[in-house]
Write a protein that holds these residues in place. Structure first.
Motif, short mmCIF file in Angstrom:
data_model
loop_
_atom_site.label_atom_id
_atom_site.label_comp_id
_atom_site.label_asym_id
_atom_site.label_seq_id
_atom_site.Cartn_x
_atom_site.Cartn_y
_atom_site.Cartn_z
N SER A 48 42.26 -44.14 13.36
CA SER A 48 42.16 -44.47 14.70
C SER A 48 41.13 -45.07 14.99
CB SER A 48 43.01 -43.41 15.53
OG SER A 48 42.11 -42.19 15.25
N HIS A 49 39.99 -44.54 14.57
CA HIS A 49 38.76 -44.75 15.13
C HIS A 49 38.41 -46.41 14.70
CE1 HIS A 49 37.30 -40.30 14.57
NE2 HIS A 49 38.38 -40.54 15.44
N ILE A 50 38.94 -46.99 13.66
CA ILE A 50 38.93 -48.30 13.27
C ILE A 50 39.40 -48.93 14.37
CG2 ILE A 50 39.52 -49.96 11.66
CD1 ILE A 50 38.98 -47.96 9.39
N PHE A 51 40.96 -48.70 14.91
CA PHE A 51 41.47 -49.26 15.69
C PHE A 51 40.90 -49.60 17.13
CE2 PHE A 51 44.79 -49.13 12.84
CZ PHE A 51 45.72 -50.40 13.10
N GLN A 52 40.17 -48.15 17.59
CA GLN A 52 39.38 -48.07 18.87
C GLN A 52 38.27 -48.87 18.80
OE1 GLN A 52 40.52 -46.98 21.53
NE2 GLN A 52 38.29 -46.75 22.64
N ALA A 53 37.37 -48.90 17.62
CA ALA A 53 36.22 -49.80 17.63
C ALA A 53 36.69 -51.21 17.79
CB ALA A 53 35.43 -49.44 16.11
N ALA A 91 38.98 -52.25 19.26
CA ALA A 91 39.50 -52.59 20.71
C ALA A 91 38.29 -52.79 21.70
CB ALA A 91 40.37 -51.54 21.30
N MET A 92 37.18 -51.89 21.46
CA MET A 92 36.05 -51.93 22.07
C MET A 92 35.31 -52.99 21.98
SD MET A 92 34.80 -47.82 21.65
CE MET A 92 33.56 -48.19 22.79
N ALA A 93 35.25 -53.75 20.78
CA ALA A 93 34.51 -54.96 20.48
C ALA A 93 35.13 -56.05 21.14
CB ALA A 93 34.55 -55.22 19.09
N GLN A 94 36.77 -56.08 21.16
CA GLN A 94 37.40 -57.00 21.91
C GLN A 94 37.09 -57.23 23.42
OE1 GLN A 94 39.36 -59.84 20.71
NE2 GLN A 94 38.76 -58.88 18.81
N ASP A 95 36.91 -56.11 23.98
CA ASP A 95 36.69 -55.94 25.70
C ASP A 95 35.30 -56.10 26.11
OD1 ASP A 95 35.88 -53.24 25.32
OD2 ASP A 95 38.11 -52.64 25.82
N GLY A 96 34.37 -55.98 24.84
CA GLY A 96 32.90 -56.18 25.22
C GLY A 96 32.17 -54.93 25.50
N ARG A 97 32.77 -53.81 25.01
CA ARG A 97 32.06 -52.41 25.32
C ARG A 97 30.99 -52.27 23.79
NH1 ARG A 97 36.72 -48.42 26.09
NH2 ARG A 97 37.82 -50.08 24.85
N LEU A 98 31.71 -53.11 22.77
CA LEU A 98 30.70 -53.04 21.34
C LEU A 98 30.48 -54.62 21.23
CD1 LEU A 98 32.57 -50.37 19.36
CD2 LEU A 98 30.53 -50.26 20.52
N LYS A 99 29.34 -54.59 20.69
CA LYS A 99 28.74 -56.05 20.54
C LYS A 99 29.22 -56.37 19.04
CE LYS A 99 24.81 -59.16 20.35
NZ LYS A 99 23.03 -59.23 20.61
N GLN A 100 29.75 -57.36 18.92
CA GLN A 100 30.26 -58.11 17.61
C GLN A 100 29.02 -58.65 16.89
OE1 GLN A 100 34.52 -59.24 17.38
NE2 GLN A 100 34.39 -59.42 19.60
N PRO A 101 29.22 -58.80 15.38
CA PRO A 101 30.11 -58.15 14.78
C PRO A 101 29.98 -56.60 14.32
CG PRO A 101 28.47 -59.37 13.37
CD PRO A 101 28.22 -59.73 14.81
N GLN A 107 41.29 -53.06 4.25
CA GLN A 107 42.30 -54.06 4.59
C GLN A 107 42.33 -54.17 6.12
OE1 GLN A 107 46.06 -53.19 2.84
NE2 GLN A 107 47.26 -54.35 4.36
N THR A 108 42.41 -52.90 6.68
CA THR A 108 42.77 -52.96 8.25
C THR A 108 41.55 -53.27 8.96
OG1 THR A 108 44.07 -50.89 7.92
CG2 THR A 108 43.27 -51.20 10.11
N LEU A 109 40.24 -53.00 8.72
CA LEU A 109 39.32 -53.55 9.37
C LEU A 109 39.03 -54.85 9.17
CD1 LEU A 109 36.60 -52.90 10.71
CD2 LEU A 109 35.35 -52.77 8.38
N LYS A 110 39.46 -55.55 7.92
CA LYS A 110 39.46 -57.27 7.62
C LYS A 110 40.38 -57.71 8.61
CE LYS A 110 37.31 -57.25 3.12
NZ LYS A 110 37.82 -57.53 1.69
N ARG A 111 41.67 -57.04 8.81
CA ARG A 111 42.79 -57.59 9.65
C ARG A 111 42.12 -57.70 11.02
NH1 ARG A 111 46.76 -55.03 11.90
NH2 ARG A 111 46.61 -53.18 10.96
N LEU A 112 41.69 -56.60 11.63
CA LEU A 112 41.23 -56.35 13.00
C LEU A 112 39.94 -56.81 13.45
CD1 LEU A 112 42.41 -52.55 13.59
CD2 LEU A 112 43.54 -54.42 14.24
N ALA A 113 38.93 -57.06 12.59
CA ALA A 113 37.62 -57.38 12.84
C ALA A 113 37.01 -58.24 11.69
CB ALA A 113 36.75 -56.36 13.25
#
Length: 275
Positions: free
Chosen positions: A148-153, A155-165, A190-196
Motif C-alpha cells: 500500500s505504501h507504493i500506491f500511496q507514494a 498518489a502523492m507524486a501525482q497530486d504534487g505532495r512528492l516531487k517526481q521522479p 512490477q507495480t512501481l514500474k506501472r504506477l511510476a
C-alpha cells in the motif's frame, strides 16, 4: 548490465547496541569514522540516525548537524540521508532536523506492524514531513514496508505532495511486516514500474534477509542498502566487523552481475540531486 548500482549504507539505526555487536557506531565520531570506511568500500549514500550518549535513539538536530558536518568533511561528495523514522521521536519532532537541508531524508507514507509495536505514520504527519522536504529541497526516499505504501507514494507524486521522479525503497524482513519473499519482491518492481514508470528503486533486507535482498536488487537492475542498522552479521555465526565489510559484500555482488558500483557523483546524477 552496465547501469551503476547505488549502495546505501545504514550506519547505525535506533536498535542495535554495542552489546549486540561492538562494531555498531554510536557516537558521532564513531559514526563518521564508520561512514568514511563504508564510503571507501563503495557506499554513496549514508542513511543517518543519531543516538544519545547512552545509546538510546534521538532526533536531536544538533547531533544531526554534527554528523552531517563530519560526513561532508571526510566524505565530501557522499549523499547524506537523514532518517525521519518513528523510533527516534514522536510527531513533528521526527522532522526537526530537516531545516539542516540534507540531500535526502527517509519518508514512510503509511503505518505497519513492527516486532513489538505499530509503526505509526498518520496521514497528517506524512503530509507535514513531505511538505517540509519540498520546502527545503530534500529528496525523499520512500520506505515501503507494505504494498500500500507504493500506491500511496504514487498518489502523492501525482497530486504534487512528492516531487517526481520517486525513489522508493522496498523494506523486507521486518518481523510482522513484509517478509523476504521473491514473488512479492518481483511484484513490487512490477507495480512501481506501472504506477511510476520514471521511479528509481532500492531493496533493503533486515537480518538474514539482507544478503538475499542485496542480490535480488542488484540482479534485477535496482539499487540496494546494507549496513549495521539492518543486520549485524555476515552469517549466522559471524558478526560483521564493520559497515564497510557489509558494503564490500554488496560490491562483490555488483561485480558478480556486471554492475559497476555507482560513485557518489553518478548516484547524484541518477537521483537528480544537485552537486
Amino acid at each position: 548490465m552496465t547501469n551503476p548500482c547505488i549502495i546505501c549504507v545504514a550506519i547505525t539505526g535506533s536498535v542495535a547496541q554495542k552489546s549486540d555487536n561492538p562494531a555498531v557506531p554510536v557516537t558521532v565520531t564513531e559514526q563518521v569514522e564508520s561512514t568514511h570506511a563504508a564510503y571507501q568500500a563503495g557506499a554513496s549514500i549514508a542513511h543517518c540516525h543519531v543516538r544519545n550518549d547512552d545509546g538510546s535513539p534521538s532526533s536531536d538536530p544538533v547531533r544531526f548537524a554534527l554528523l552531517m558536518e563530519g560526513i561532508r568533511k571526510h566524505c565530501p561528495d557522499m549523499i547524506v540521508q537523514f532518517s525521519t523514522g518513528g523510533r527516534s521521536g514522536a510527531g513533528q519532532e521526527r522532522g526537526g532536523m530537516l531545516p539542516l537541508r540534507p540531500d535526502m531524508a527517509s519518508l514512510t507514507v503509511g503505518s505497519n506492524n513492527f516486532p513489538t509495536r505499530v509503526y505509526e505514520n498518520p496521514p497528517d504527519l506524512v503530509d507535514w514531513l513531505a511538505g517540509r522536504m519540498l520546502e527545503y529541497g530534500i529528496k525523499p526516499e520512500i520506505e515501503a514496508f507494505d504494498l500500500s505504501h507504493i500506491f500511496q507514494a504514487a498518489a502523492m507524486a501525482q497530486d504534487g505532495r512528492l516531487k517526481q521522479p520517486l525513489y522508493v525503497q522496498f523494506v523486507m524482513g521486518v518481523k510482522n511486516a513484509m517478509p523476504v519473499d521473491k514473488d512479492v519482491f518481483d511484484f513490487y518492481i512490477q507495480t512501481l514500474k506501472r504506477l511510476a514508470p520514471d521511479a528509481q528503486w532500492c531493496g533493503a533486507g533486515v537480518g538474514a534477509g539482507q544478503i538475499r535482498i542485496n542480490e535480488w536488487s542488484i540482479a534485477a537492475g535496482g539499487h540496494t542498502r546494507t549496513g549495521l542498522e539492518d543486520n549485524i552479521r555476515l552469517d549466522r555465526y559471524t558478526l560483521a566487523s564493520s559497515n564497510a565489510a557489509l558494503v564490500a559484500r554488496a560490491a562483490d555482488l555488483c561485480a558478480k552481475y556486471d554492475r559497476p558500483v555507482a560513485t557518489p557523483k553518478q548516484a547524484r546524477t541518477i537521483l537528480g540531486l544537485e552537486e
